[in-house]
Scaffold this motif. Structure first.
Motif, PDB file in Angstrom:
ATOM      1  N   GLY A 141       0.797  -1.401  -0.082  1.00 20.08           N
ATOM      2  CA  GLY A 141      -0.010   0.028   0.214  1.00 20.08           C
ATOM      3  C   GLY A 141       0.805   1.430  -0.100  1.00 20.08           C
ATOM      4  O   GLY A 141       0.498   1.988  -0.823  1.00 20.08           O
TER       5      GLY A 141
ATOM      6  N   GLY B 190      -4.666   9.035   0.140  1.00 21.53           N
ATOM      7  CA  GLY B 190      -4.441   8.785   1.477  1.00 21.53           C
ATOM      8  C   GLY B 190      -4.850   7.107   1.446  1.00 21.53           C
ATOM      9  O   GLY B 190      -5.165   6.642   0.705  1.00 21.53           O
ATOM     10  N   PRO B 191      -4.408   6.417   2.647  1.00 26.26           N
ATOM     11  CA  PRO B 191      -4.703   5.085   2.842  1.00 26.26           C
ATOM     12  C   PRO B 191      -6.302   4.783   2.651  1.00 26.26           C
ATOM     13  O   PRO B 191      -6.462   3.750   2.085  1.00 26.26           O
ATOM     14  CB  PRO B 191      -4.313   5.017   4.466  1.00 26.26           C
ATOM     15  N   GLY B 192      -7.168   5.617   3.048  1.00 28.51           N
ATOM     16  CA  GLY B 192      -8.703   5.308   2.876  1.00 28.51           C
ATOM     17  C   GLY B 192      -9.197   5.151   1.425  1.00 28.51           C
ATOM     18  O   GLY B 192      -9.835   4.356   0.903  1.00 28.51           O
ATOM     19  N   THR B 193      -8.483   6.178   0.690  1.00 26.15           N
ATOM     20  CA  THR B 193      -8.838   6.433  -0.781  1.00 26.15           C
ATOM     21  C   THR B 193      -8.184   5.059  -1.311  1.00 26.15           C
ATOM     22  O   THR B 193      -8.820   4.451  -2.236  1.00 26.15           O
ATOM     23  CB  THR B 193      -8.365   7.549  -1.437  1.00 26.15           C
ATOM     24  N   LEU B 194      -6.891   5.021  -1.262  1.00 23.34           N
ATOM     25  CA  LEU B 194      -6.268   3.645  -1.597  1.00 23.34           C
ATOM     26  C   LEU B 194      -6.966   2.345  -1.434  1.00 23.34           C
ATOM     27  O   LEU B 194      -7.263   1.569  -2.403  1.00 23.34           O
ATOM     28  CB  LEU B 194      -4.839   3.471  -1.141  1.00 23.34           C
ATOM     29  N   TYR B 195      -7.244   1.917  -0.198  1.00 26.63           N
ATOM     30  CA  TYR B 195      -7.726   0.761   0.055  1.00 26.63           C
ATOM     31  C   TYR B 195      -9.449   0.614  -0.396  1.00 26.63           C
ATOM     32  O   TYR B 195      -9.501  -0.551  -0.771  1.00 26.63           O
ATOM     33  CB  TYR B 195      -7.503   0.468   1.745  1.00 26.63           C
ATOM     34  N   GLY B 196     -10.071   1.594  -0.469  1.00 30.13           N
ATOM     35  CA  GLY B 196     -11.329   1.689  -0.783  1.00 30.13           C
ATOM     36  C   GLY B 196     -11.323   1.095  -2.519  1.00 30.13           C
ATOM     37  O   GLY B 196     -12.016   0.377  -2.956  1.00 30.13           O
TER      38      GLY B 196
ATOM     39  N   ASP C 155     -10.118  -2.503  -2.977  1.00 28.66           N
ATOM     40  CA  ASP C 155     -11.301  -3.095  -2.993  1.00 28.66           C
ATOM     41  C   ASP C 155     -12.095  -3.388  -3.936  1.00 28.66           C
ATOM     42  O   ASP C 155     -12.460  -4.527  -4.344  1.00 28.66           O
ATOM     43  CB  ASP C 155     -12.114  -2.777  -1.502  1.00 28.66           C
ATOM     44  N   ARG C 156     -12.317  -2.198  -4.572  1.00 26.15           N
ATOM     45  CA  ARG C 156     -13.174  -2.198  -5.823  1.00 26.15           C
ATOM     46  C   ARG C 156     -12.634  -2.881  -7.038  1.00 26.15           C
ATOM     47  O   ARG C 156     -13.184  -3.505  -7.962  1.00 26.15           O
ATOM     48  CB  ARG C 156     -13.548  -0.849  -6.129  1.00 26.15           C
TER      49      ARG C 156
ATOM     50  N   TYR D 186     -14.748   3.971  10.023  1.00 22.99           N
ATOM     51  CA  TYR D 186     -15.037   2.987   8.694  1.00 22.99           C
ATOM     52  C   TYR D 186     -15.881   2.083   9.045  1.00 22.99           C
ATOM     53  O   TYR D 186     -15.817   1.717  10.262  1.00 22.99           O
ATOM     54  CB  TYR D 186     -13.615   2.449   8.253  1.00 22.99           C
TER      55      TYR D 186
ATOM     56  N   MET E 230      -3.502   0.523   7.148  1.00 23.81           N
ATOM     57  CA  MET E 230      -3.732   1.802   7.077  1.00 23.81           C
ATOM     58  C   MET E 230      -2.959   2.520   8.332  1.00 23.81           C
ATOM     59  O   MET E 230      -2.364   3.529   8.126  1.00 23.81           O
ATOM     60  CB  MET E 230      -5.091   2.232   7.243  1.00 23.81           C
TER      61      MET E 230
ATOM     62  N   ASP F 283      -8.428  12.779   2.722  1.00 25.91           N
ATOM     63  CA  ASP F 283      -8.582  11.240   2.395  1.00 25.91           C
ATOM     64  C   ASP F 283      -9.670  10.967   3.288  1.00 25.91           C
ATOM     65  O   ASP F 283     -10.722   9.958   2.599  1.00 25.91           O
ATOM     66  CB  ASP F 283      -7.161  10.786   2.794  1.00 25.91           C
TER      67      ASP F 283
ATOM     68  N   SER G 265     -12.987   9.290   1.190  1.00 26.52           N
ATOM     69  CA  SER G 265     -13.160   7.837   1.305  1.00 26.52           C
ATOM     70  C   SER G 265     -14.226   7.486   2.334  1.00 26.52           C
ATOM     71  O   SER G 265     -15.339   6.712   1.805  1.00 26.52           O
ATOM     72  CB  SER G 265     -12.114   7.219   1.860  1.00 26.52           C
TER      73      SER G 265
END
Lengths: 105, 191
Positions: free
Chosen positions: A26, A44-50, A53-54, B23, B35, B59, B63
């Motif tokens: 990541g 950022g991490p949230g956008t990356l992992y979201g 996943d998709r 989340y 994360m 972010d 997200s």
């Protein structure tokens, strides 16, 4: 996938590009995206992992059998490579048209 | 590659770990450790805390918004909000916009109640007993305030504070029902 994923969002395109030819974890993906986009795309991490996943759900990316137990590595699937090539072609055609229009004014 | 120090996490990392609770639980189950590791790496690589938190703030906003709108609970909340906006618009045109208009107060209360419940679920949803205690406590407090207000002012519709509190109760009730119906299924991050 049942329908074409094109056009890709900038985040998805850059993640595919970052994973082309190399498995990455990541943080490595985030740094590569930042470098490839010349600091224009900061993820950022949230956008990356979201997004990951998709992309996994869409069959573009898969988790790799990692050699590092602390990290999860991701890699492109065959569909991911095809999609990246198709999107690159599409963007090239758009850029060509744009240059033609701008050049003619 | 550096990681979070196992024995002394910075205040930034502790705050980020707390914010991650916003989340959905299944998303966290898959990605929480990574994360946190990524945040620690970013913190090490970024000289300015301000820049780091600007990136993280953007972010989180993007997200979380994306995940919320993609979830079933998000769809339910949007439907309830749209219904309330519709009721408010109808009320505005039929009764006018005079100050103290009850629908406005009740609507504000509903928004506030739904927001409180959403945050409570995200922050305490993983600890079921703690969440239930929190929920019951807040509901009892509001019911008590509502009852006292009713006894004091004798009319539910005349005093704006009663209208707001009534709206808050309604909003919390709506969210509570939504979470009972959809709470366990709302974790898939949206496409």
């Amino acid at each position: 996938m049942s329908k074409s994923p094109l056009p890709l969002t900038p985040a998805v395109f850059h993640i595919l590009l970052a994973l082309y030819g190399k498995e990455r974890h990541g943080y490595d993906i985030m740094q590569q995206v930042k470098a490839d986009s010349g600091d224009a795309v900061k993820m950022g991490p949230g956008t990356l992992y979201g997004s990951l996943d998709r992309m996994i759900e869409a069959g573009l990316v898969a988790k790799s059998n990692t050699q590092d137990p602390r990290r999860i590595y991701y890699k492109l699937t065959a569909l991911g490579q095809t999609t990246l090539r198709a999107e690159t072609e599409r963007l090239s055609r758009v850029a060509l048209v744009a240059r033609r229009h701008i050049g003619s004014t | 590659m550096t990681g979070p120090a196992p024995h002394e996490a910075s205040w930034s990392l502790r705050l980020y770990a707390r914010l991650l609770e916003l989340y959905p639980p299944e998303f966290l189950q898959r990605h929480r450790a990574e994360m946190l590791q990524n945040f620690a790496d970013l913190e090490d690589a970024t000289a300015s805390k301000t820049k780091l938190w600007l990136l993280i703030g953007k972010d989180l906003t993007m997200s979380l918004t994306s995940q919320f709108f993609a979830s079933q609970l998000g769809s339910y909340v949007i439907a309830v909000l749209l219904t309330w906006i519709l009721i408010f618009i109808i009320g505005y045109f039929t009764h006018g916009s005079r100050p103290g208009y009850p629908a406005l107060h009740a609507f504000g209360g509903v928004l506030f109640g739904m927001l409180c419940m959403y945050l409570a679920t995200r922050l305490y949803g993983t600890l079921q007993s703690q969440y239930n205690a929190y929920l019951i406590g807040v509901l009892v407090a509001f019911v008590a305030l509502f009852t006292i207000g009713y006894l004091r002012y004798r009319s539910l519709l005349d005093h704006p504070i009663l209208q707001v509190i009534g709206g808050v109760l309604l909003g919390m009730l709506s969210m509570s029902i939504a979470m009972r119906l959809y709470g366990t299924q709302q974790n898939s991050p949206g496409a």
